[in-house]
Design an enzyme around this catalytic site. Structure first.
Site, short mmCIF file in Angstrom:
data_model
loop_
_atom_site.label_atom_id
_atom_site.label_comp_id
_atom_site.label_asym_id
_atom_site.label_seq_id
_atom_site.Cartn_x
_atom_site.Cartn_y
_atom_site.Cartn_z
N GLY A 41 -7.83 9.09 9.42
CA GLY A 41 -8.19 9.17 10.84
C GLY A 41 -9.19 10.26 11.19
O GLY A 41 -9.49 10.45 12.37
N ALA A 53 -9.36 5.36 3.88
CA ALA A 53 -9.20 6.44 4.85
C ALA A 53 -10.42 7.35 4.98
O ALA A 53 -11.16 7.58 4.04
CB ALA A 53 -8.00 7.32 4.53
N GLY A 54 -10.60 7.84 6.21
CA GLY A 54 -11.63 8.83 6.49
C GLY A 54 -12.93 8.29 7.03
O GLY A 54 -13.80 9.04 7.46
N ASN A 64 -9.07 1.87 9.52
CA ASN A 64 -8.36 1.50 10.74
C ASN A 64 -8.94 2.24 11.94
O ASN A 64 -9.57 1.65 12.81
CB ASN A 64 -6.86 1.80 10.58
CG ASN A 64 -6.01 1.28 11.75
OD1 ASN A 64 -6.49 0.96 12.82
ND2 ASN A 64 -4.72 1.21 11.54
N THR A 65 -8.77 3.57 11.97
CA THR A 65 -9.15 4.34 13.16
C THR A 65 -10.62 4.17 13.51
O THR A 65 -10.96 4.09 14.70
CB THR A 65 -8.83 5.84 12.92
OG1 THR A 65 -7.47 5.95 12.49
CG2 THR A 65 -9.01 6.65 14.19
N LYS A 88 0.88 -1.17 0.00
CA LYS A 88 0.00 0.00 0.00
C LYS A 88 0.92 1.22 0.00
O LYS A 88 1.56 1.53 1.01
CB LYS A 88 -0.91 0.01 1.23
CG LYS A 88 -1.68 1.32 1.35
CD LYS A 88 -2.48 1.44 2.64
CE LYS A 88 -2.75 2.91 2.91
NZ LYS A 88 -3.60 3.14 4.08
#
Lengths: 66, 271
Positions: free
Chosen positions: B166, B197-198, B219-220, B105
């Protein structure tokens, strides 16, 4: 001789291969990857790769990330 | 509508890629990954802690037979550093006998405040890593033109951000994602596009999938939720719901009502 190991100065006496360094640091070679002076050194070459004065050695592993 | 997600030579039935950062413990991470029913997990490359080797390692908590590891180049601000990280990751994953040694990635960031990608360096690094034999999944802005250029540079998957890493803001510009999907899948409907993301919550994932994305990387949103395992379960269902809804074909939006109950056969109005 002095080398930079993961950003910190380290003094080594005598002849040091990457294999010896791994043993000294008690690191299992299959769990790390190594660069010397920004060049990747594959595991198979640890034995024949000797360290020299001023070498910059980076030893990395995998950590959590996204 | 194919059921498997194909990226280069990789094939998965799960369309949710989950990160391994920021969990309160490795045990919570393990449970969250299991609840997400993911097959791909992302990791980062960092210096080994040489003076603290008694510390537990992520590698003790990831079943390398179960998961395909997707290494990232997170934290890199130049193409050169990203390429170094990719090669180190390949060496690590080859040593661990994980199929993830074949891909990366790619992240090349512009600054620490936004963590937005540097488009020029990202394009340059994509070209070099493709030349070096990597299957490149590239994190990028949601700019459709840049997405197209990254595909042309040889990226196996283009991964536009829904919002800054995040941030939990969700899909901020669905129209850009829609156009990017149109560009990337033109004459190549199976080209994999992953929103990366986001994502803040389950509905964000569903929105991405309803737009026609092939998967979501997060992830977050899971790791920092009050209950990560429960959120991971929600994300699993959100992927499924969005994919099903996309395949089912939504109704067109319209300004006025259309009655679901026919007016035919109504009894006499009292008016």
């Amino acid at each position: 001789m002095k080398i930079m190991l993961n950003g910190e100065e380290r003094t080594l006496n005598g002849e040091w291969s990457l294999t010896r360094l791994m043993e000294e640091l008690q690191l299992p070679p299959q769990r790390v990857a190594v660069e010397v002076n920004r060049q990747l050194v594959t595991r198979a070459c640890f034995g024949q790769t000797l360290l020299h004065e001023g070498d910059q050695v980076e030893i990395v592993t995998l950590v959590g990330g996204g | 509508m194919s059921t498997a997600l194909r990226i280069g030579t990789f094939e998965f039935h799960s369309r949710l890629f989950v990160g391994t950062g920021k969990y309160t413990s490795y045990e919570v991470m393990q449970q969250a990954l299991a609840a997400a029913r993911c097959q791909v997990v992302t990791v980062a490359v960092r210096r080994e802690r040489l003076y603290d080797s008694q510390n537990r390692s992520l590698l003790d908590f990831l079943d390398l037979k179960r998961y395909t590891i997707l290494p990232n180049t997170a934290g890199c601000f130049t193409a050169e550093d990203a390429i170094r990280h990719a090669r180190l990751a390949r060496e690590l994953l080859e040593g661990l006998n994980n199929p993830g040694s074949k891909w990366v990635k790619l992240e090349v960031l512009a600054d620490k405040k936004t963590l937005l990608p540097d488009p020029v360096a990202t394009l340059q690094a994509t070209r070099e890593l493709v030349r070096d034999g990597f299957t490149v999944l590239v994190y990028t802005n949601d700019d459709p033109v840049l997405c197209r250029q990254l595909k042309e540079a040889g990226a196996a998957s283009v991964m536009p951000a829904g919002a800054p890493i995040g941030s939990g803001l969700g899909i901020l510009n669905p129209n850009n994602i829609r156009i990017a999907l149109e560009y990337l899948k033109e004459n190549d409907p199976d080209y994999p596009v992953i929103v990366d993301a986001g994502v803040g919550t389950a509905s964000d994932v569903t929105v991405a999938m309803e737009l026609g994305a092939d998967g979501v990387l997060l992830n977050t949103g899971v790791a920092s939720a009050r209950d990560p395992v429960r959120m991971a379960t929600a994300m699993y269902h959100a992927i499924e719901a969005g994919r099903l809804a996309w395949g089912a074909g939504r109704i067109p939006k319209r300004a006025y009502a259309t009655a679901s109950s026919t007016f035919d056969g109504m009894i006499n109005s009292s008016q």
